[in-house]
Design a protein around this motif. Structure first.
Motif, PDB file in Angstrom:
ATOM      1  N   ALA A  24       0.845  -1.200   0.000  1.00  0.00           N
ATOM      2  CA  ALA A  24       0.000   0.000   0.000  1.00  0.00           C
ATOM      3  C   ALA A  24       0.879   1.247   0.000  1.00  0.00           C
ATOM      4  N   GLN A 100       2.646   6.830  -6.851  1.00  0.00           N
ATOM      5  CA  GLN A 100       1.378   7.479  -6.470  1.00  0.00           C
ATOM      6  C   GLN A 100       1.521   8.999  -6.586  1.00  0.00           C
ATOM      7  N   ASN A 179      -8.466  10.078   0.876  1.00  0.00           N
ATOM      8  CA  ASN A 179      -7.939  10.596   2.150  1.00  0.00           C
ATOM      9  C   ASN A 179      -7.945  12.117   2.312  1.00  0.00           C
ATOM     10  N   CYS A 296      -7.174  -1.862   3.758  1.00  0.00           N
ATOM     11  CA  CYS A 296      -7.438  -1.356   5.114  1.00  0.00           C
ATOM     12  C   CYS A 296      -7.768  -2.476   6.069  1.00  0.00           C
ATOM     13  N   GLY A 297      -6.800  -2.799   6.883  1.00  0.00           N
ATOM     14  CA  GLY A 297      -7.043  -3.734   7.968  1.00  0.00           C
ATOM     15  C   GLY A 297      -7.089  -5.191   7.552  1.00  0.00           C
ATOM     16  N   PHE A 317      -1.497  -4.166   1.475  1.00  0.00           N
ATOM     17  CA  PHE A 317      -1.161  -4.189   2.908  1.00  0.00           C
ATOM     18  C   PHE A 317      -0.269  -2.997   3.202  1.00  0.00           C
ATOM     19  N   GLY A 318      -0.607  -2.256   4.239  1.00  0.00           N
ATOM     20  CA  GLY A 318       0.177  -1.099   4.639  1.00  0.00           C
ATOM     21  C   GLY A 318       0.988  -1.394   5.875  1.00  0.00           C
TER      22      GLY A 318
HETATM   23  C1  LIG Z   1       2.615   5.500   7.775  1.00  0.00           C
HETATM   24  C2  LIG Z   1       1.467   5.549   6.807  1.00  0.00           C
HETATM   25  C3  LIG Z   1       1.573   6.371   5.694  1.00  0.00           C
HETATM   26  C4  LIG Z   1       0.532   6.395   4.739  1.00  0.00           C
HETATM   27  N1  LIG Z   1       0.687   7.146   3.599  1.00  0.00           N
HETATM   28  C5  LIG Z   1      -0.216   7.033   2.593  1.00  0.00           C
HETATM   29  C6  LIG Z   1       0.049   7.618   1.319  1.00  0.00           C
HETATM   30  O1  LIG Z   1       1.096   8.220   1.072  1.00  0.00           O
HETATM   31  N2  LIG Z   1      -0.905   7.471   0.361  1.00  0.00           N
HETATM   32  C7  LIG Z   1      -2.076   6.809   0.589  1.00  0.00           C
HETATM   33  O2  LIG Z   1      -2.902   6.713  -0.316  1.00  0.00           O
HETATM   34  N3  LIG Z   1      -2.324   6.216   1.784  1.00  0.00           N
HETATM   35  C8  LIG Z   1      -1.407   6.282   2.756  1.00  0.00           C
HETATM   36  N4  LIG Z   1      -1.616   5.611   3.947  1.00  0.00           N
HETATM   37  C9  LIG Z   1      -2.746   4.681   4.063  1.00  0.00           C
HETATM   38  C10 LIG Z   1      -2.304   3.267   3.679  1.00  0.00           C
HETATM   39  O3  LIG Z   1      -2.053   3.181   2.293  1.00  0.00           O
HETATM   40  C11 LIG Z   1      -3.395   2.233   4.024  1.00  0.00           C
HETATM   41  O4  LIG Z   1      -4.563   2.631   3.372  1.00  0.00           O
HETATM   42  C12 LIG Z   1      -3.652   2.121   5.514  1.00  0.00           C
HETATM   43  O5  LIG Z   1      -2.444   1.945   6.227  1.00  0.00           O
HETATM   44  C13 LIG Z   1      -4.601   0.966   5.816  1.00  0.00           C
HETATM   45  O6  LIG Z   1      -4.042  -0.253   5.405  1.00  0.00           O
HETATM   46  P1  LIG Z   1      -3.412  -1.282   6.490  1.00  0.00           P
HETATM   47  O7  LIG Z   1      -4.513  -1.559   7.474  1.00  0.00           O
HETATM   48  O8  LIG Z   1      -2.995  -2.491   5.696  1.00  0.00           O
HETATM   49  O9  LIG Z   1      -2.270  -0.567   7.129  1.00  0.00           O
HETATM   50  C14 LIG Z   1      -0.624   5.607   4.931  1.00  0.00           C
HETATM   51  C15 LIG Z   1      -0.722   4.826   6.091  1.00  0.00           C
HETATM   52  C16 LIG Z   1       0.310   4.767   7.001  1.00  0.00           C
HETATM   53  C17 LIG Z   1       0.188   3.870   8.209  1.00  0.00           C
END
Ligand SMILES: Cc1cc2nc3c(=O)[nH]c(=O)nc-3n(C[C@H](O)[C@H](O)[C@H](O)COP(=O)(O)O)c2cc1C
Length: 364
Positions: A24, A100, A179, A296-297, A317-318
Protein backbone atom coordinates in the motif's frame (compact mmCIF):
# COMPACT_ATOMS: atom_id res chain seq x y z
CA UNK A 1 -8.33 -20.34 5.35
CA UNK A 2 -10.24 -20.94 2.13
CA UNK A 3 -7.94 -21.32 -0.90
CA UNK A 4 -4.47 -19.90 -1.48
CA UNK A 5 -5.19 -17.47 -4.29
CA UNK A 6 -3.42 -14.54 -2.62
CA UNK A 7 -0.03 -15.97 -3.48
CA UNK A 8 -0.90 -17.00 -7.04
CA UNK A 9 0.36 -14.97 -10.01
CA UNK A 10 -1.96 -12.45 -11.63
CA UNK A 11 -2.03 -10.91 -15.06
CA UNK A 12 -2.94 -7.31 -14.24
CA UNK A 13 -4.11 -6.00 -17.60
CA UNK A 14 -0.98 -7.35 -19.27
CA UNK A 15 1.42 -6.76 -16.35
CA UNK A 16 2.70 -10.03 -14.85
CA UNK A 17 2.49 -10.04 -11.02
CA UNK A 18 4.01 -12.89 -9.01
CA UNK A 19 1.25 -12.65 -6.37
CA UNK A 20 -1.83 -10.61 -5.43
CA UNK A 21 -0.30 -8.76 -2.50
CA UNK A 22 0.33 -5.05 -3.09
CA UNK A 23 2.44 -2.76 -0.96
CA UNK A 24 0.00 0.00 0.00
CA UNK A 25 1.18 3.56 -0.62
CA UNK A 26 2.76 4.85 2.59
CA UNK A 27 4.30 8.26 3.24
CA UNK A 28 7.51 7.66 5.18
CA UNK A 29 9.07 11.13 4.99
CA UNK A 30 12.65 10.08 4.30
CA UNK A 31 13.22 12.22 1.19
CA UNK A 32 14.82 15.18 2.97
CA UNK A 33 13.96 18.84 2.77
CA UNK A 34 14.67 18.87 -0.98
CA UNK A 35 12.14 16.01 -1.46
CA UNK A 36 14.60 14.00 -3.56
CA UNK A 37 14.41 10.19 -3.31
CA UNK A 38 17.63 8.54 -2.18
CA UNK A 39 19.51 5.28 -1.59
CA UNK A 40 17.84 4.69 1.79
CA UNK A 41 14.43 4.79 0.11
CA UNK A 42 15.72 2.41 -2.59
CA UNK A 43 16.70 -0.06 0.17
CA UNK A 44 13.29 0.25 1.82
CA UNK A 45 11.38 -0.52 -1.36
CA UNK A 46 13.77 -3.28 -2.47
CA UNK A 47 13.27 -4.97 0.93
CA UNK A 48 9.53 -5.10 0.24
CA UNK A 49 9.76 -6.24 -3.39
CA UNK A 50 8.24 -9.61 -2.51
CA UNK A 51 4.94 -7.82 -3.11
CA UNK A 52 3.38 -8.60 -6.48
CA UNK A 53 2.90 -4.86 -6.96
CA UNK A 54 4.61 -1.96 -5.20
CA UNK A 55 2.75 1.32 -4.96
CA UNK A 56 5.02 4.11 -3.76
CA UNK A 57 4.32 6.64 -1.08
CA UNK A 58 2.34 9.69 -2.17
CA UNK A 59 4.56 11.90 -4.31
CA UNK A 60 3.80 15.54 -5.00
CA UNK A 61 3.34 16.71 -8.58
CA UNK A 62 4.36 20.36 -7.98
CA UNK A 63 5.50 22.81 -5.32
CA UNK A 64 1.89 23.83 -4.85
CA UNK A 65 0.98 20.19 -4.13
CA UNK A 66 3.25 19.96 -1.06
CA UNK A 67 1.86 19.59 2.44
CA UNK A 68 3.96 17.01 4.25
CA UNK A 69 7.48 17.42 5.62
CA UNK A 70 10.15 15.54 3.68
CA UNK A 71 7.80 13.59 1.41
CA UNK A 72 9.20 13.09 -2.10
CA UNK A 73 8.26 14.95 -5.27
CA UNK A 74 8.31 14.30 -9.01
CA UNK A 75 8.63 17.81 -10.38
CA UNK A 76 12.37 18.30 -11.01
CA UNK A 77 15.14 16.54 -12.88
CA UNK A 78 16.91 15.77 -9.59
CA UNK A 79 13.75 14.02 -8.35
CA UNK A 80 13.69 11.95 -11.56
CA UNK A 81 17.28 10.88 -10.94
CA UNK A 82 16.51 10.05 -7.30
CA UNK A 83 13.51 7.92 -8.21
CA UNK A 84 15.67 5.97 -10.67
CA UNK A 85 17.59 4.56 -7.67
CA UNK A 86 14.31 3.25 -6.25
CA UNK A 87 12.89 1.88 -9.47
CA UNK A 88 16.13 0.17 -10.48
CA UNK A 89 16.47 -1.45 -7.04
CA UNK A 90 12.88 -2.76 -7.16
CA UNK A 91 13.19 -3.96 -10.75
CA UNK A 92 16.34 -5.86 -9.84
CA UNK A 93 14.15 -7.82 -7.42
CA UNK A 94 11.66 -8.44 -10.23
CA UNK A 95 8.66 -6.47 -8.95
CA UNK A 96 6.71 -3.79 -10.83
CA UNK A 97 6.32 -0.40 -9.18
CA UNK A 98 3.68 2.32 -9.61
CA UNK A 99 4.22 5.92 -8.48
CA UNK A 100 1.38 7.48 -6.47
CA UNK A 101 0.72 11.05 -7.66
CA UNK A 102 -0.35 13.53 -4.96
CA UNK A 103 -1.66 17.02 -4.51
CA UNK A 104 -2.31 17.74 -0.82
CA UNK A 105 -4.88 20.46 -1.49
CA UNK A 106 -6.23 21.86 1.78
CA UNK A 107 -4.24 19.36 3.86
CA UNK A 108 -1.34 21.78 3.71
CA UNK A 109 -0.31 25.06 5.30
CA UNK A 110 1.02 28.48 4.28
CA UNK A 111 4.43 27.64 5.72
CA UNK A 112 4.89 25.13 2.88
CA UNK A 113 4.13 27.91 0.38
CA UNK A 114 6.13 30.98 1.45
CA UNK A 115 3.15 32.35 3.33
CA UNK A 116 0.60 31.80 0.52
CA UNK A 117 -2.57 29.87 1.34
CA UNK A 118 -2.98 26.22 0.42
CA UNK A 119 -5.51 25.63 -2.38
CA UNK A 120 -8.76 23.66 -2.39
CA UNK A 121 -12.08 23.45 -4.26
CA UNK A 122 -13.68 25.72 -1.63
CA UNK A 123 -12.48 27.78 1.32
CA UNK A 124 -13.34 25.16 3.94
CA UNK A 125 -10.74 24.23 6.50
CA UNK A 126 -9.95 20.89 8.08
CA UNK A 127 -11.69 20.68 11.42
CA UNK A 128 -8.93 18.87 13.26
CA UNK A 129 -6.35 19.94 15.78
CA UNK A 130 -3.15 20.63 13.90
CA UNK A 131 -0.88 19.91 10.97
CA UNK A 132 2.87 19.23 11.00
CA UNK A 133 4.58 22.01 9.06
CA UNK A 134 8.22 22.99 8.45
CA UNK A 135 7.79 25.23 11.52
CA UNK A 136 6.37 22.50 13.74
CA UNK A 137 2.75 21.82 14.73
CA UNK A 138 0.39 24.57 13.55
CA UNK A 139 -3.39 24.96 13.60
CA UNK A 140 -5.12 24.24 10.30
CA UNK A 141 -5.79 27.26 8.07
CA UNK A 142 -8.63 28.04 5.72
CA UNK A 143 -7.50 27.24 2.17
CA UNK A 144 -8.05 29.48 -0.85
CA UNK A 145 -10.67 28.31 -3.37
CA UNK A 146 -9.06 27.66 -6.76
CA UNK A 147 -10.24 29.84 -9.63
CA UNK A 148 -11.67 27.96 -12.61
CA UNK A 149 -8.87 29.41 -14.72
CA UNK A 150 -6.26 27.74 -12.46
CA UNK A 151 -7.54 24.20 -13.06
CA UNK A 152 -5.85 23.62 -16.44
CA UNK A 153 -2.51 24.36 -14.76
CA UNK A 154 -3.10 21.65 -12.17
CA UNK A 155 -4.06 19.15 -14.88
CA UNK A 156 -0.86 20.09 -16.74
CA UNK A 157 1.13 19.44 -13.54
CA UNK A 158 -0.34 15.92 -13.36
CA UNK A 159 0.55 15.37 -16.99
CA UNK A 160 4.14 16.54 -16.49
CA UNK A 161 4.46 14.36 -13.38
CA UNK A 162 3.29 11.36 -15.44
CA UNK A 163 5.87 12.19 -18.10
CA UNK A 164 8.58 12.34 -15.47
CA UNK A 165 7.39 9.05 -13.94
CA UNK A 166 7.69 7.52 -17.37
CA UNK A 167 11.20 8.96 -17.78
CA UNK A 168 12.17 7.34 -14.47
CA UNK A 169 11.00 3.94 -15.68
CA UNK A 170 7.98 3.42 -13.41
CA UNK A 171 5.68 0.65 -14.65
CA UNK A 172 2.66 2.83 -14.01
CA UNK A 173 1.09 5.52 -11.85
CA UNK A 174 -1.67 5.64 -9.25
CA UNK A 175 -3.69 8.85 -9.06
CA UNK A 176 -4.28 9.55 -5.36
CA UNK A 177 -7.91 10.56 -5.09
CA UNK A 178 -8.39 9.47 -1.46
CA UNK A 179 -7.94 10.60 2.15
CA UNK A 180 -9.05 14.21 1.93
CA UNK A 181 -6.38 15.46 -0.44
CA UNK A 182 -7.13 17.70 -3.42
CA UNK A 183 -8.96 15.25 -5.67
CA UNK A 184 -11.02 13.71 -2.87
CA UNK A 185 -12.08 17.17 -1.70
CA UNK A 186 -13.20 18.02 -5.25
CA UNK A 187 -15.34 14.87 -5.32
CA UNK A 188 -17.01 15.21 -1.95
CA UNK A 189 -19.95 17.53 -1.24
CA UNK A 190 -18.59 18.25 2.24
CA UNK A 191 -15.61 20.10 0.81
CA UNK A 192 -16.80 21.22 -2.63
CA UNK A 193 -19.28 24.09 -2.77
CA UNK A 194 -18.24 25.36 -6.17
CA UNK A 195 -20.70 26.83 -8.61
CA UNK A 196 -18.61 26.29 -11.76
CA UNK A 197 -18.33 23.13 -13.89
CA UNK A 198 -16.29 21.45 -11.12
CA UNK A 199 -19.01 21.55 -8.46
CA UNK A 200 -22.74 21.50 -7.87
CA UNK A 201 -23.60 17.97 -9.04
CA UNK A 202 -22.19 14.52 -8.47
CA UNK A 203 -21.01 14.46 -12.11
CA UNK A 204 -19.39 17.88 -11.91
CA UNK A 205 -17.53 16.90 -8.77
CA UNK A 206 -15.97 13.97 -10.67
CA UNK A 207 -14.85 16.25 -13.50
CA UNK A 208 -11.37 17.17 -12.25
CA UNK A 209 -10.38 13.55 -11.63
CA UNK A 210 -11.67 12.54 -15.06
CA UNK A 211 -9.85 15.38 -16.81
CA UNK A 212 -6.64 14.40 -15.01
CA UNK A 213 -7.13 10.83 -16.20
CA UNK A 214 -7.59 12.05 -19.78
CA UNK A 215 -4.26 13.87 -19.41
CA UNK A 216 -2.22 11.11 -17.78
CA UNK A 217 -3.58 8.35 -20.02
CA UNK A 218 -2.13 10.31 -22.94
CA UNK A 219 1.26 9.62 -21.29
CA UNK A 220 0.94 6.12 -19.80
CA UNK A 221 -1.46 3.67 -21.46
CA UNK A 222 -4.64 3.41 -19.38
CA UNK A 223 -3.75 -0.17 -18.39
CA UNK A 224 -0.80 1.30 -16.47
CA UNK A 225 -2.85 3.86 -14.57
CA UNK A 226 -4.70 3.16 -11.31
CA UNK A 227 -6.92 5.34 -9.13
CA UNK A 228 -7.30 5.27 -5.34
CA UNK A 229 -10.59 6.14 -3.58
CA UNK A 230 -11.59 6.21 0.11
CA UNK A 231 -15.41 6.08 0.13
CA UNK A 232 -15.60 5.22 3.83
CA UNK A 233 -12.76 7.35 5.12
CA UNK A 234 -12.76 10.04 7.80
CA UNK A 235 -9.06 10.90 7.50
CA UNK A 236 -8.47 14.65 7.05
CA UNK A 237 -12.01 15.41 8.26
CA UNK A 238 -13.79 13.75 5.33
CA UNK A 239 -17.14 11.98 4.91
CA UNK A 240 -20.13 13.38 3.00
CA UNK A 241 -23.80 12.42 3.39
CA UNK A 242 -24.07 11.50 -0.33
CA UNK A 243 -20.93 9.35 -0.31
CA UNK A 244 -22.61 6.30 -1.80
CA UNK A 245 -24.01 8.16 -4.80
CA UNK A 246 -20.75 10.09 -5.26
CA UNK A 247 -18.41 7.11 -5.24
CA UNK A 248 -20.74 4.86 -7.24
CA UNK A 249 -20.88 7.51 -9.95
CA UNK A 250 -17.12 8.04 -9.83
CA UNK A 251 -16.47 4.31 -10.26
CA UNK A 252 -18.98 4.14 -13.14
CA UNK A 253 -17.25 7.02 -14.89
CA UNK A 254 -13.79 5.58 -14.27
CA UNK A 255 -14.83 2.32 -15.91
CA UNK A 256 -14.66 3.84 -19.40
CA UNK A 257 -10.88 4.33 -19.17
CA UNK A 258 -10.09 0.60 -18.96
CA UNK A 259 -7.64 1.31 -16.12
CA UNK A 260 -5.02 -0.98 -14.60
CA UNK A 261 -7.14 -1.03 -11.45
CA UNK A 262 -9.35 0.80 -9.00
CA UNK A 263 -7.88 0.81 -5.49
CA UNK A 264 -10.65 1.06 -2.91
CA UNK A 265 -9.99 1.62 0.78
CA UNK A 266 -13.02 -0.47 1.70
CA UNK A 267 -11.92 -1.54 5.18
CA UNK A 268 -12.53 0.68 8.19
CA UNK A 269 -9.15 0.28 9.87
CA UNK A 270 -7.91 3.69 8.72
CA UNK A 271 -10.95 5.59 10.08
CA UNK A 272 -14.68 5.47 9.20
CA UNK A 273 -17.03 8.44 8.77
CA UNK A 274 -20.01 6.50 10.19
CA UNK A 275 -22.52 8.23 7.91
CA UNK A 276 -24.20 4.96 6.95
CA UNK A 277 -23.29 1.44 5.91
CA UNK A 278 -19.71 1.25 4.61
CA UNK A 279 -19.31 0.80 0.86
CA UNK A 280 -18.05 -2.65 -0.06
CA UNK A 281 -15.86 -4.05 -2.81
CA UNK A 282 -18.90 -6.01 -4.02
CA UNK A 283 -20.68 -2.72 -4.69
CA UNK A 284 -17.74 -1.44 -6.70
CA UNK A 285 -17.67 -4.70 -8.68
CA UNK A 286 -21.18 -3.95 -9.91
CA UNK A 287 -20.15 -0.67 -11.55
CA UNK A 288 -16.44 -1.09 -12.29
CA UNK A 289 -15.46 -3.95 -14.60
CA UNK A 290 -11.65 -3.77 -14.24
CA UNK A 291 -9.35 -5.13 -11.52
CA UNK A 292 -10.06 -4.06 -7.93
CA UNK A 293 -7.54 -3.68 -5.12
CA UNK A 294 -8.98 -3.81 -1.60
CA UNK A 295 -7.28 -2.30 1.45
CA UNK A 296 -7.44 -1.36 5.11
CA UNK A 297 -7.04 -3.73 7.97
CA UNK A 298 -6.75 -6.93 5.92
CA UNK A 299 -5.06 -10.04 7.27
CA UNK A 300 -3.85 -12.97 5.19
CA UNK A 301 -7.11 -14.75 5.99
CA UNK A 302 -9.48 -11.90 5.14
CA UNK A 303 -7.46 -11.15 2.00
CA UNK A 304 -7.80 -14.77 0.86
CA UNK A 305 -11.54 -14.64 1.50
CA UNK A 306 -12.01 -11.39 -0.44
CA UNK A 307 -10.14 -12.79 -3.43
CA UNK A 308 -11.79 -16.20 -3.24
CA UNK A 309 -15.23 -14.55 -3.11
CA UNK A 310 -14.35 -12.59 -6.25
CA UNK A 311 -14.62 -9.22 -4.50
CA UNK A 312 -10.98 -8.21 -5.05
CA UNK A 313 -8.16 -9.11 -7.45
CA UNK A 314 -5.39 -7.86 -5.16
CA UNK A 315 -5.18 -6.74 -1.56
CA UNK A 316 -2.88 -3.92 -0.48
CA UNK A 317 -1.16 -4.19 2.91
CA UNK A 318 0.18 -1.10 4.64
CA UNK A 319 1.13 -1.28 8.30
CA UNK A 320 1.94 -5.03 8.23
CA UNK A 321 4.55 -4.29 5.54
CA UNK A 322 6.32 -1.65 7.68
CA UNK A 323 7.50 -4.14 10.28
CA UNK A 324 7.52 -7.22 7.99
CA UNK A 325 9.57 -6.48 4.88
CA UNK A 326 9.25 -10.17 3.96
CA UNK A 327 5.46 -10.17 4.45
CA UNK A 328 4.77 -12.35 1.39
CA UNK A 329 7.32 -14.96 2.43
CA UNK A 330 5.82 -15.02 5.91
CA UNK A 331 2.37 -15.59 4.39
CA UNK A 332 3.74 -18.33 2.14
CA UNK A 333 5.42 -20.18 5.00
CA UNK A 334 2.87 -19.55 7.72
CA UNK A 335 5.47 -17.65 9.75
CA UNK A 336 4.28 -15.26 12.46
CA UNK A 337 4.23 -11.51 11.84
CA UNK A 338 6.26 -8.97 13.81
CA UNK A 339 4.19 -6.58 15.91
CA UNK A 340 3.12 -3.30 14.34
CA UNK A 341 5.86 -0.68 14.07
CA UNK A 342 6.00 2.20 16.54
CA UNK A 343 3.99 5.14 15.19
CA UNK A 344 6.82 7.43 16.31
CA UNK A 345 8.98 6.08 13.48
CA UNK A 346 6.37 6.14 10.71
CA UNK A 347 7.43 9.57 9.51
CA UNK A 348 10.82 10.12 11.18
CA UNK A 349 12.73 12.36 8.79
CA UNK A 350 15.99 10.99 7.53
CA UNK A 351 16.32 7.91 9.65
CA UNK A 352 16.74 4.23 8.91
CA UNK A 353 15.39 3.41 12.41
CA UNK A 354 11.90 2.01 12.09
CA UNK A 355 12.34 2.12 8.31
CA UNK A 356 14.92 -0.27 6.88
CA UNK A 357 15.97 -2.02 10.11
CA UNK A 358 13.17 -4.58 10.44
CA UNK A 359 14.62 -8.09 10.14
CA UNK A 360 13.28 -10.80 7.88
CA UNK A 361 11.97 -13.89 9.63
CA UNK A 362 14.46 -16.34 10.98
CA UNK A 363 13.50 -19.62 12.61
CA UNK A 364 14.12 -19.54 16.35
C1 LIG B 1 2.61 5.50 7.78
C2 LIG B 1 1.47 5.55 6.81
C3 LIG B 1 1.57 6.37 5.69
C4 LIG B 1 0.53 6.39 4.74
N1 LIG B 1 0.69 7.15 3.60
C5 LIG B 1 -0.22 7.03 2.59
C6 LIG B 1 0.05 7.62 1.32
O1 LIG B 1 1.10 8.22 1.07
N2 LIG B 1 -0.90 7.47 0.36
C7 LIG B 1 -2.08 6.81 0.59
O2 LIG B 1 -2.90 6.71 -0.32
N3 LIG B 1 -2.32 6.22 1.78
C8 LIG B 1 -1.41 6.28 2.76
N4 LIG B 1 -1.62 5.61 3.95
C9 LIG B 1 -2.75 4.68 4.06
C10 LIG B 1 -2.30 3.27 3.68
O3 LIG B 1 -2.05 3.18 2.29
C11 LIG B 1 -3.40 2.23 4.02
O4 LIG B 1 -4.56 2.63 3.37
C12 LIG B 1 -3.65 2.12 5.51
O5 LIG B 1 -2.44 1.95 6.23
C13 LIG B 1 -4.60 0.97 5.82
O6 LIG B 1 -4.04 -0.25 5.41
P1 LIG B 1 -3.41 -1.28 6.49
O7 LIG B 1 -4.51 -1.56 7.47
O8 LIG B 1 -3.00 -2.49 5.70
O9 LIG B 1 -2.27 -0.57 7.13
C14 LIG B 1 -0.62 5.61 4.93
C15 LIG B 1 -0.72 4.83 6.09
C16 LIG B 1 0.31 4.77 7.00
C17 LIG B 1 0.19 3.87 8.21
Amino acid sequence: MTTAKLLEPLNLKGLALTNRVALAPMTRARAGAERIPNALMADYYAQRAGAGLIITEATTISEQANGWNESPGIYSDAMVEGWKLVVDAVHEQGSPIFLQLWHCGRASHSSFHNGESAVAPSAIKINEDYIHTPKGKEPHETPRALGTEEIPGIIADYRRAAERAQAVGFDGIEVHSANGYLLDTFMQSKTNQRTDAYGGSVENRCRLLLEILEAVTAVFPANRVGVRLSPNGAFNDMGSPDYREQFTTAAQQLDRFDLAYLHVMDGLAFGFHELGEPMTLAEFRQVFSGPLIGNCGYTQETAESAIAAGHADLIAFGRPFISNPDLVERFANGWPLSPEADVATWYTPGGSAGYTDFPTYSTP
